[in-house]
Write a protein that holds these residues in place. Structure first.
Motif, short mmCIF file in Angstrom:
data_model
loop_
_atom_site.label_atom_id
_atom_site.label_comp_id
_atom_site.label_asym_id
_atom_site.label_seq_id
_atom_site.Cartn_x
_atom_site.Cartn_y
_atom_site.Cartn_z
N ARG A 34 0.08 7.01 0.42
CA ARG A 34 -0.19 5.58 0.25
C ARG A 34 -1.25 5.41 -0.83
NH1 ARG A 34 -5.20 5.01 2.14
NH2 ARG A 34 -5.81 6.11 4.03
N TRP B 223 0.82 -1.21 0.00
CA TRP B 223 0.00 0.00 0.00
C TRP B 223 0.86 1.26 0.00
CZ3 TRP B 223 -3.00 -4.16 1.13
CH2 TRP B 223 -4.34 -4.09 0.77
N TYR B 224 2.14 1.12 0.30
CA TYR B 224 3.02 2.28 0.44
C TYR B 224 4.04 2.37 -0.70
CZ TYR B 224 0.70 2.13 4.88
OH TYR B 224 -0.27 2.10 5.84
N TRP C 78 -5.19 1.60 9.19
CA TRP C 78 -4.01 2.09 8.46
C TRP C 78 -2.87 2.25 9.45
CZ3 TRP C 78 -4.43 1.57 3.49
CH2 TRP C 78 -5.66 1.70 2.88
N GLU D 23 -0.01 3.61 9.29
CA GLU D 23 0.67 4.92 9.32
C GLU D 23 -0.09 5.92 10.18
OE1 GLU D 23 -2.25 5.78 6.01
OE2 GLU D 23 -1.13 4.02 6.64
#
Length: 163
Positions: free
Chosen positions: A94, A12-13, A141, A143
């Protein structure tokens, strides 16, 4: 894709070539009660059983500043409107949930005295929850939780200064 079955990993990043960009904004909302700092998090009521939490955030709409978008999204998802801006926390990037666009997300730190919120988004049944800063729940998430953890001292100091 069902959120309760998705594991967010490094994919996702990593930005794929050719994916479009989407600007979003949101924030960490903090309040203090009897010496304890609480952080606002939301989740969808229909997924309450196993749902992880998120910080309220969403897309920038035409004509909005980034900070106006953050305030609108917080009102839509958490129902919190009495917000005092304390700091800009920076930008995280992301893929979106469906991996169709690259999210550039601007985060802000806000203080509020509001405890109850009535989300204004009528398409999703969001629920607002408050958690002690030192007892954060699982976040969908990673992050977002990392953003809170990275800024714990700033959150504490900002709330002290803003009394």
């Amino acid at each position: 894709m069902k959120r309760d079955r998705i594991q967010i990993d490094d994919s996702w990043y990593q930005r794929p070539l050719g994916v479009r960009e989407s600007i979003s904004a949101g924030g960490i909302i903090a309040r203090e009660d009897s010496g304890t700092i609480y952080i606002a998090a939301v989740r969808e009521a229909s997924k309450v059983k196993n749902a992880a939490y998120v910080l309220p955030k969403g897309r920038l709409e035409a004509g909005e500043t980034i900070e106006e978008a953050a305030r609108r999204e917080i009102a839509e998802e958490a129902g919190l409107t009495d917000l005092t801006l304390l700091a800009e926390l920076g930008i995280l990037e992301r893929l979106d949930f469906r991996k169709r666009s690259w999210k550039i997300i601007h985060y802000f730190l806000y203080r509020t005295a509001q405890i109850e919120g009535k989300p204004t988004d009528t398409t999703i049944d969001y629920q607002l929850h408050w958690f002690p800063l030192d007892e954060l729940p699982p976040f969908f998430w990673p992050e977002q939780r990392q953003l809170i953890e990275k800024n714990m001292e700033l959150i504490r100091e900002s709330l002290k200064r803003d009394r």
